[in-house]
Design a protein around this motif. Structure first.
Motif, mmCIF file in Angstrom:
data_model
loop_
_atom_site.group_PDB
_atom_site.id
_atom_site.type_symbol
_atom_site.label_atom_id
_atom_site.label_comp_id
_atom_site.label_asym_id
_atom_site.label_seq_id
_atom_site.Cartn_x
_atom_site.Cartn_y
_atom_site.Cartn_z
ATOM 1 N N PRO A 141 46.169 47.092 28.756
ATOM 2 C CA PRO A 141 45.514 46.944 30.059
ATOM 3 C C PRO A 141 44.185 47.684 30.139
ATOM 4 N N ARG A 142 44.104 48.875 29.505
ATOM 5 C CA ARG A 142 42.853 49.643 29.558
ATOM 6 C C ARG A 142 41.695 48.861 28.937
ATOM 7 N N ASP A 143 42.001 48.050 27.926
ATOM 8 C CA ASP A 143 40.946 47.295 27.253
ATOM 9 C C ASP A 143 40.690 45.946 27.925
ATOM 10 N N VAL A 144 41.710 45.434 28.567
ATOM 11 C CA VAL A 144 41.624 44.053 29.045
ATOM 12 C C VAL A 144 41.110 43.961 30.473
ATOM 13 N N ILE A 145 41.629 44.846 31.334
ATOM 14 C CA ILE A 145 41.351 44.707 32.766
ATOM 15 C C ILE A 145 39.933 45.196 33.093
ATOM 16 N N THR A 146 39.075 44.249 33.346
ATOM 17 C CA THR A 146 37.721 44.575 33.796
ATOM 18 C C THR A 146 37.370 43.673 34.965
ATOM 19 N N ALA A 147 36.356 44.087 35.721
ATOM 20 C CA ALA A 147 35.943 43.279 36.869
ATOM 21 C C ALA A 147 35.504 41.889 36.420
ATOM 22 N N GLU A 148 34.838 41.823 35.245
ATOM 23 C CA GLU A 148 34.356 40.523 34.744
ATOM 24 C C GLU A 148 35.525 39.602 34.430
ATOM 25 N N LEU A 149 36.553 40.159 33.733
ATOM 26 C CA LEU A 149 37.701 39.338 33.372
ATOM 27 C C LEU A 149 38.409 38.805 34.623
ATOM 28 N N LEU A 150 38.567 39.679 35.620
ATOM 29 C CA LEU A 150 39.265 39.255 36.836
ATOM 30 C C LEU A 150 38.500 38.132 37.518
ATOM 31 N N HIS A 151 37.168 38.214 37.441
ATOM 32 C CA HIS A 151 36.366 37.163 38.044
ATOM 33 C C HIS A 151 36.493 35.867 37.262
ATOM 34 N N GLU A 152 36.455 35.989 35.934
ATOM 35 C CA GLU A 152 36.547 34.780 35.095
ATOM 36 C C GLU A 152 37.920 34.118 35.200
ATOM 37 N N ALA A 153 38.975 34.936 35.111
ATOM 38 C CA ALA A 153 40.322 34.353 35.036
ATOM 39 C C ALA A 153 40.840 33.951 36.413
ATOM 40 N N PHE A 154 40.593 34.793 37.417
ATOM 41 C CA PHE A 154 41.199 34.553 38.722
ATOM 42 C C PHE A 154 40.187 34.127 39.777
ATOM 43 N N GLY A 155 38.885 34.252 39.466
ATOM 44 C CA GLY A 155 37.880 34.031 40.493
ATOM 45 C C GLY A 155 37.977 35.091 41.570
ATOM 46 N N LEU A 156 38.375 36.306 41.172
ATOM 47 C CA LEU A 156 38.600 37.377 42.132
ATOM 48 C C LEU A 156 37.498 38.421 42.041
ATOM 49 N N ALA A 177 36.624 42.092 42.436
ATOM 50 C CA ALA A 177 37.439 43.302 42.494
ATOM 51 C C ALA A 177 36.701 44.451 41.853
ATOM 52 N N LYS A 178 37.125 45.629 42.238
ATOM 53 C CA LYS A 178 36.594 46.825 41.619
ATOM 54 C C LYS A 178 37.720 47.428 40.793
ATOM 55 N N VAL A 179 37.426 47.815 39.561
ATOM 56 C CA VAL A 179 38.450 48.418 38.712
ATOM 57 C C VAL A 179 38.182 49.910 38.634
ATOM 58 N N ILE A 180 39.147 50.703 39.088
ATOM 59 C CA ILE A 180 38.973 52.158 39.078
ATOM 60 C C ILE A 180 40.091 52.802 38.275
ATOM 61 N N ASP A 181 40.033 54.102 38.076
ATOM 62 C CA ASP A 181 41.120 54.798 37.401
ATOM 63 C C ASP A 181 42.279 54.976 38.377
ATOM 64 N N ASP A 182 43.475 54.693 37.903
ATOM 65 C CA ASP A 182 44.667 54.852 38.725
ATOM 66 C C ASP A 182 44.851 56.345 39.013
ATOM 67 N N PRO A 183 44.835 56.748 40.278
ATOM 68 C CA PRO A 183 44.937 58.186 40.569
ATOM 69 C C PRO A 183 46.270 58.802 40.117
ATOM 70 N N VAL A 184 47.333 57.996 39.966
ATOM 71 C CA VAL A 184 48.614 58.584 39.560
ATOM 72 C C VAL A 184 49.016 58.183 38.143
ATOM 73 N N GLY A 185 48.289 57.284 37.489
ATOM 74 C CA GLY A 185 48.690 56.859 36.159
ATOM 75 C C GLY A 185 47.520 56.885 35.203
ATOM 76 N N ASP A 186 47.754 56.415 33.986
ATOM 77 C CA ASP A 186 46.688 56.436 32.989
ATOM 78 C C ASP A 186 46.150 55.035 32.728
ATOM 79 N N ARG A 187 46.326 54.179 33.722
ATOM 80 C CA ARG A 187 45.891 52.789 33.560
ATOM 81 C C ARG A 187 44.827 52.482 34.602
ATOM 82 N N PRO A 188 44.144 51.372 34.426
ATOM 83 C CA PRO A 188 43.197 50.988 35.482
ATOM 84 C C PRO A 188 43.926 50.539 36.746
ATOM 85 N N LEU A 189 43.220 50.591 37.856
ATOM 86 C CA LEU A 189 43.779 50.121 39.125
ATOM 87 C C LEU A 189 42.816 49.080 39.682
#
Lengths: 286, 354
Positions: free
Chosen positions: A238-253, A255-267
């Protein structure tokens, strides 16, 4: 209590790469949903398939579990073409939980979980002490032992899903495929079920699931497969895959991708048209 | 129920030596044994009662070959075919209903509602009315049964293929079944309207469902057919168990569900057709028996053995009622309809409340 995979007593644990699709083309009656798709499921991790509605993620999962037969290409389980294996032998290696299964009214939890032993039974050998031991362990692992005598239809959605996962565990496989295990569950129950899935993974299970909720998928998976229009858009951690560009391309969404305040993954923080402070809108607003 | 308080109460198993083992469910075993005993009792009562009453003990002695010569003729030659026909038809209808209700996962799916009995009836009436006097000799014995079996099987296949759309959905099966049933009944009515009045009278009695005037020949055919079909059902029943959880779960558990389902549905259609061939389209037994068996055994899905026994109990009991307690002797179908109609209403009301 930590859940574990139940592997068959006496059989050696095989942790080599287990499941792969090789150039599969799948469709429903003439309409092609997936065209020439290659994917390998890495062993010992949680792989989650995500993608917009109708992108073919459930179709891919159903193909991997031989519920759907590919028109072209093959699905390989432990080095063998899955359509050439006896369906009972597949069931001893691969556990499957379809989306929103329904139990007959009045069926008790222990009876439902006991059905998971079916691939190991025969007409004459319908219930052995091994079966009883495995079912008790499966009930304990999923924390539903005290519900054993209750009818499945009297349980809450979250408990019910635990029971179904328990049945899949009783099958004694270390490869679990779950089709949207959190459908119809509220967030607390969804987290509860996914924690259970993570416990199973910690004990060595390979898990493949389809999830709708992107943040849950990001939090709980080590390997994401992002699909769009029947093809794989991206695959990886997920750290490598989840980006704002990908979300726009795949979902047309947007979104802003930030660091998960409680985990080590993107949010993922979705940006809609309304309720967003000025200046927060993404640069690629269309 | 089974006293396992400390550990989760997973059903205990019974080992019969070697690799043979079964789940031990005391309640279901008890209920089934009681049903078997009750069925045997009613079976003997049905033989015992008549113009020339024979005591129950003498009936039982005669059945087991230790009776007196005087009883032998009445019990074995005169009354046994009727009682045996009731037993076979009842079991066949009960098991057939248990299969169709399990496959469709719906208590309304019985051979009557799926059009199987209607189709069997239409073809049989066609044979009686259109062939008329020419084929009477054939028609009166095995021909009628064979026609009914063919009609039932044909209609069953028609419903199955019409309802097929990348798999079988229980609800669609029922809707198609009801429509085909209506068509078959229309055909039957049309045939009766056109036919000679004497043929109509014969066809009517048969259509209500009756155990009158059974001969050993007819009963023997029905008995052997049913035994073979029940053996097939017993073999396939194990693979059928996970199918109550739905097709996809069953597939995940290693069941080739379309194959198992097609085989069992075929058996259900043939069992119903054999029953109709032997006794006419006796209504409602196949619908009611599995539901009663479920409630008695407290099991969530229709239990095959108990359903068969309840079917037999219901049919022989209704026949007995029709012969003895009512002022005029009526065909058994009238009594089963009187019991089954209200039960169907009860099922519909209950289904709607959910």
């Amino acid at each position: 209590m930590t859940a574990q995979c139940i592997t068959e007593i006496g059989s050696g644990v095989d942790d080599a790469a287990r499941l792969a699709a090789r150039g599969v083309t799948v469709g429903y009656g003439g309409r092609t949903v997936i065209d020439d798709l290659h994917v390998a499921i890495p062993p010992g991790v949680i792989t989650t398939i995500i993608g917009p509605n109708g992108c073919g993620k459930s179709t891919l999962l159903r193909t991997l579990t031989r519920l759907l037969k590919p028109v072209k290409g093959s699905v390989v389980l432990d080095g063998e073409d899955i359509v050439k294996l006896r369906t009972r032998d597949v069931a001893k290696k691969l556990g499957l939980l379809p989306q929103a299964p329904v139990a007959p009214e009045g069926l008790t939890v222990s009876d439902l979980v006991a059905r998971g032993r079916h691939p190991h039974q025969s007409w004459l050998r319908q219930w052995s002490s091994d079966d009883a031991a495995v079912v008790e362990r499966a009930l304990a692992m999923t924390g539903v032992s005290e519900l054993a005598d209750r009818p499945v239809d009297s349980l809450s959605g979250g408990q019910r899903q635990r029971v179904w996962i328990s049945m899949t565990l009783a099958q004694g496989t270390d490869l679990l495929l779950l089709d949207e295990p959190t459908t119809y569950l509220d967030l607390a129950h969804a987290i509860d079920v996914l924690d259970l899935v993570d416990d199973l993974h910690e004990s060595g299970c390979t898990v493949v699931m389809v999830l709708h909720d992107l943040n849950l998928a990001t939090r709980y998976s080590d390997n994401l497969i992002v699909m769009r229009e029947g093809a794989i858009q991206a695959q990886g951690h997920p750290r490598d895959v989840i980006t704002a560009e990908l979300l726009h391309e795949a979902f047309g969404l947007q979104a802003k991708v930030i660091d998960d305040p409680v985990g080590d993954r993107p949010l993922i923080v979705p940006i809609g048209r309304t309720h967003v402070r000025l200046g927060q809108l993404g640069p690629s607003k269309s | 129920m089974n006293g396992a308080e400390v550990k989760p109460s997973v059903a205990p198993g019974v080992r019969l030596g070697g690799h043979v083992s079964f789940v031990w469910r005391p309640w279901i075993v008890c209920v089934t044994l009681l049903l078997a005993a009750a069925t045997f009792l009613v079976f003997c009562l049905s033989i015992s009662i008549g113009d020339f009453p024979i005591g129950l003990s003498r009936v039982i002695a005669t059945i087991f070959g230790r009776g007196e010569q005087v009883d032998e003729f009445v019990v074995m030659d005169l009354r046994m075919p009727r009682a045996l026909a009731g037993l076979v038809v009842g079991i066949a209808l009960g098991v057939s209903g248990a299969i169709t209700q399990s496959v469709a996962r719906n208590p309304l799916a019985s051979p009557d509602i799926l059009g199987i009995t209607g189709g069997a009836g239409a073809v049989a009436v066609f044979l009686v009315t259109v062939s008329g006097g020419t084929a009477t000799a054939v028609v009166s014995t095995v021909g009628l049964s064979a026609a009914a079996v063919a009609g039932g099987l044909g209609t069953g296949l028609l419903v199955y293929f019409l309802a097929w759309r990348r798999g079988i959905d229980g609800f669609r099966l029922i809707l198609i079944g009801i429509s085909v049933s209506a068509v078959m009944e229309a055909i039957t009515t049309w045939l009766l309207v056109r036919a000679d009045i004497n043929d109509v009278a014969r066809a009517q009695t048969w259509l209500v469902g009756s155990l009158d005037n059974r001969s050993w020949d007819e009963v023997r055919v029905a008995l052997w057919c049913s035994l073979v079909l029940l053996a097939v059902v017993a073999c396939a029943a194990f693979q059928f168990k996970p199918m109550h959880l739905g097709d996809e779960v069953a597939a995940g558990l290693g069941v080739r569900y379309s194959r198992v389902r097609a085989l069992l549905l075929l058996c259900a259609v043939l069992l119903a057709a054999v029953a109709v061939g032997a006794a006419g389209p006796v209504p409602f037994v196949a619908l009611v028996a599995p539901q009663v068996a479920m409630r008695l055994t407290r099991y969530p899905t229709p239990p095959m053995v108990a359903s068969g026994l309840v079917g037999a109990l219901l049919l022989i009991g209704s026949d007995l009622t029709a012969r003895t307690m009512l002022p005029v002797s009526l065909p058994v179908g009238v009594v089963t309809a009187a019991i089954g109609g209200p039960f169907l209403v009860y099922l519909l009301v209950r289904a709607n409340r959910r």
